[in-house]
Design a protein around this motif. Structure first.
Motif, PDB file in Angstrom:
ATOM      1  N   LEU A   1      -4.437  -1.401  -5.871  1.00  0.00           N
ATOM      2  CA  LEU A   1      -4.604  -0.500  -4.722  1.00  0.00           C
ATOM      3  C   LEU A   1      -6.038  -0.546  -4.205  1.00  0.00           C
ATOM      4  O   LEU A   1      -6.265  -0.589  -2.996  1.00  0.00           O
ATOM      5  N   ALA A   2      -7.003  -0.538  -5.119  1.00  0.00           N
ATOM      6  CA  ALA A   2      -8.411  -0.617  -4.718  1.00  0.00           C
ATOM      7  C   ALA A   2      -8.681  -1.940  -3.994  1.00  0.00           C
ATOM      8  O   ALA A   2      -9.401  -1.970  -2.993  1.00  0.00           O
ATOM      9  N   GLY A   3      -8.091  -3.015  -4.478  1.00  0.00           N
ATOM     10  CA  GLY A   3      -8.245  -4.316  -3.823  1.00  0.00           C
ATOM     11  C   GLY A   3      -7.653  -4.323  -2.423  1.00  0.00           C
ATOM     12  O   GLY A   3      -8.232  -4.910  -1.496  1.00  0.00           O
ATOM     13  N   LEU A   4      -6.505  -3.669  -2.259  1.00  0.00           N
ATOM     14  CA  LEU A   4      -5.896  -3.579  -0.925  1.00  0.00           C
ATOM     15  C   LEU A   4      -6.793  -2.799   0.024  1.00  0.00           C
ATOM     16  O   LEU A   4      -6.994  -3.199   1.175  1.00  0.00           O
ATOM     17  N   LYS A   5      -7.349  -1.690  -0.449  1.00  0.00           N
ATOM     18  CA  LYS A   5      -8.234  -0.878   0.398  1.00  0.00           C
ATOM     19  C   LYS A   5      -9.445  -1.693   0.847  1.00  0.00           C
ATOM     20  O   LYS A   5      -9.844  -1.639   2.017  1.00  0.00           O
TER      21      LYS A   5
ATOM     22  N   PHE B   1       0.822  -1.202   0.000  1.00  0.00           N
ATOM     23  CA  PHE B   1       0.000   0.000   0.000  1.00  0.00           C
ATOM     24  C   PHE B   1       0.865   1.264   0.000  1.00  0.00           C
ATOM     25  O   PHE B   1       0.467   2.296  -0.532  1.00  0.00           O
ATOM     26  N   LEU B   2       2.039   1.186   0.582  1.00  0.00           N
ATOM     27  CA  LEU B   2       2.969   2.322   0.559  1.00  0.00           C
ATOM     28  C   LEU B   2       3.710   2.426  -0.769  1.00  0.00           C
ATOM     29  O   LEU B   2       3.981   3.524  -1.253  1.00  0.00           O
ATOM     30  N   LEU B   3       4.039   1.281  -1.362  1.00  0.00           N
ATOM     31  CA  LEU B   3       4.856   1.278  -2.580  1.00  0.00           C
ATOM     32  C   LEU B   3       4.063   1.582  -3.848  1.00  0.00           C
ATOM     33  O   LEU B   3       4.566   2.272  -4.745  1.00  0.00           O
ATOM     34  N   LEU B   4       2.853   1.080  -3.955  1.00  0.00           N
ATOM     35  CA  LEU B   4       2.107   1.231  -5.214  1.00  0.00           C
ATOM     36  C   LEU B   4       1.824   2.681  -5.599  1.00  0.00           C
ATOM     37  O   LEU B   4       1.930   3.022  -6.785  1.00  0.00           O
ATOM     38  N   PRO B   5       1.491   3.575  -4.661  1.00  0.00           N
ATOM     39  CA  PRO B   5       1.334   4.974  -5.070  1.00  0.00           C
ATOM     40  C   PRO B   5       2.635   5.571  -5.632  1.00  0.00           C
ATOM     41  O   PRO B   5       2.601   6.410  -6.541  1.00  0.00           O
ATOM     42  N   LEU B   6       3.763   5.109  -5.135  1.00  0.00           N
ATOM     43  CA  LEU B   6       5.043   5.582  -5.664  1.00  0.00           C
ATOM     44  C   LEU B   6       5.264   5.076  -7.082  1.00  0.00           C
ATOM     45  O   LEU B   6       5.803   5.788  -7.932  1.00  0.00           O
ATOM     46  N   VAL B   7       4.831   3.838  -7.344  1.00  0.00           N
ATOM     47  CA  VAL B   7       4.904   3.295  -8.699  1.00  0.00           C
ATOM     48  C   VAL B   7       4.074   4.170  -9.635  1.00  0.00           C
ATOM     49  O   VAL B   7       4.529   4.535 -10.725  1.00  0.00           O
ATOM     50  N   LEU B   8       2.878   4.540  -9.205  1.00  0.00           N
ATOM     51  CA  LEU B   8       2.031   5.406 -10.026  1.00  0.00           C
ATOM     52  C   LEU B   8       2.698   6.759 -10.281  1.00  0.00           C
ATOM     53  O   LEU B   8       2.659   7.273 -11.400  1.00  0.00           O
ATOM     54  N   THR B   9       3.319   7.313  -9.268  1.00  0.00           N
ATOM     55  CA  THR B   9       3.998   8.601  -9.413  1.00  0.00           C
ATOM     56  C   THR B   9       5.127   8.516 -10.435  1.00  0.00           C
ATOM     57  O   THR B   9       5.265   9.391 -11.297  1.00  0.00           O
ATOM     58  N   VAL B  10       5.913   7.458 -10.372  1.00  0.00           N
ATOM     59  CA  VAL B  10       7.018   7.292 -11.317  1.00  0.00           C
ATOM     60  C   VAL B  10       6.484   7.083 -12.727  1.00  0.00           C
ATOM     61  O   VAL B  10       6.989   7.669 -13.689  1.00  0.00           O
ATOM     62  N   PHE B  11       5.447   6.271 -12.867  1.00  0.00           N
ATOM     63  CA  PHE B  11       4.835   6.062 -14.181  1.00  0.00           C
ATOM     64  C   PHE B  11       4.311   7.389 -14.757  1.00  0.00           C
ATOM     65  O   PHE B  11       4.475   7.670 -15.940  1.00  0.00           O
ATOM     66  N   GLU B  12       3.661   8.200 -13.930  1.00  0.00           N
ATOM     67  CA  GLU B  12       3.154   9.497 -14.390  1.00  0.00           C
ATOM     68  C   GLU B  12       4.288  10.395 -14.866  1.00  0.00           C
ATOM     69  O   GLU B  12       4.196  11.020 -15.924  1.00  0.00           O
ATOM     70  N   ARG B  13       5.344  10.453 -14.084  1.00  0.00           N
ATOM     71  CA  ARG B  13       6.501  11.274 -14.455  1.00  0.00           C
ATOM     72  C   ARG B  13       7.128  10.771 -15.747  1.00  0.00           C
ATOM     73  O   ARG B  13       7.442  11.547 -16.655  1.00  0.00           O
ATOM     74  N   ASP B  14       7.286   9.464 -15.860  1.00  0.00           N
ATOM     75  CA  ASP B  14       7.903   8.893 -17.058  1.00  0.00           C
ATOM     76  C   ASP B  14       7.039   9.119 -18.291  1.00  0.00           C
ATOM     77  O   ASP B  14       7.560   9.350 -19.380  1.00  0.00           O
ATOM     78  N   THR B  15       5.725   9.066 -18.126  1.00  0.00           N
ATOM     79  CA  THR B  15       4.818   9.326 -19.249  1.00  0.00           C
ATOM     80  C   THR B  15       5.021  10.747 -19.767  1.00  0.00           C
ATOM     81  O   THR B  15       5.059  10.978 -20.975  1.00  0.00           O
ATOM     82  N   GLU B  16       5.168  11.664 -18.854  1.00  0.00           N
ATOM     83  CA  GLU B  16       5.396  13.058 -19.234  1.00  0.00           C
ATOM     84  C   GLU B  16       6.735  13.218 -19.960  1.00  0.00           C
ATOM     85  O   GLU B  16       6.807  13.879 -20.998  1.00  0.00           O
ATOM     86  N   VAL B  17       7.762  12.588 -19.442  1.00  0.00           N
ATOM     87  CA  VAL B  17       9.085  12.674 -20.064  1.00  0.00           C
ATOM     88  C   VAL B  17       9.061  12.057 -21.459  1.00  0.00           C
ATOM     89  O   VAL B  17       9.570  12.636 -22.418  1.00  0.00           O
ATOM     90  N   ILE B  18       8.450  10.895 -21.576  1.00  0.00           N
ATOM     91  CA  ILE B  18       8.359  10.223 -22.881  1.00  0.00           C
ATOM     92  C   ILE B  18       7.551  11.077 -23.850  1.00  0.00           C
ATOM     93  O   ILE B  18       7.938  11.257 -25.008  1.00  0.00           O
ATOM     94  N   GLY B  19       6.449  11.629 -23.371  1.00  0.00           N
ATOM     95  CA  GLY B  19       5.598  12.453 -24.221  1.00  0.00           C
ATOM     96  C   GLY B  19       6.314  13.662 -24.788  1.00  0.00           C
ATOM     97  O   GLY B  19       6.009  14.112 -25.893  1.00  0.00           O
TER      98      GLY B  19
END
Length: 134
Positions: free
Chosen positions: A63-67, A21-39
């Motif tokens: 994440l929804a399943g964990l909640k 639950f702590l790690l997955l939001p960080l994965v999303l943050t990195v994916f969002e940043r990388d999408t912007e860089v790639i774009g």
């Protein structure tokens, strides 16, 4: 007193869920940043951006399943706080209060592993492909 009653403290499985639950939001943050860089930097960006979007959808579902599972188990995890040394969160598990800490070196390695997993490039896929090339 019933012997089937869940313990107040989190089980090993539940501690793993809290870590996730702590790690997955960080994965999303990195994916969002990388999408912007790639774009902004790749000529043919659609395949990369689509792959990351699909991975982000899978992370969000997990994440929804964990909640949902936390609600069923009587666990409340409070937002993680970034510190100089890592991430710390507080949680309440069936009345038991505690904190959970992850060091930055561990977080970085674990986030990268999860990114590979969600993108479908985890080690098993790489090793099987490498073996086929020989």
């Amino acid at each position: 007193m019933s012997q089937n009653k869940a313990p107040l403290w989190p089980t090993d499985e539940e501690q793993g869920m809290i870590k996730e639950f702590l790690l997955l939001p960080l994965v999303l943050t990195v994916f969002e940043r990388d999408t912007e860089v790639i774009g902004n930097n790749v000529k043919t960006k659609a395949p990369y951006v689509e792959a990351i979007a699909l991975a982000m959808d899978r992370v969000t579902l997990n994440l929804a399943g964990l909640k949902k599972e936390f609600r069923l188990r009587g666990i409340k995890v409070f937002d993680g706080v970034r510190t100089e040394h890592g991430i710390r969160c507080s949680y309440l598990c069936r009345g038991y209060e505690n904190q959970f800490d992850l060091m930055w070196t561990y977080v970085k390695a674990e986030v990268e592993l999860r990114m590979k997993h969600y993108l479908g490039t985890h080690l098993e896929v790489y090793l099987s492909h490498k073996t086929k090339l020989k």
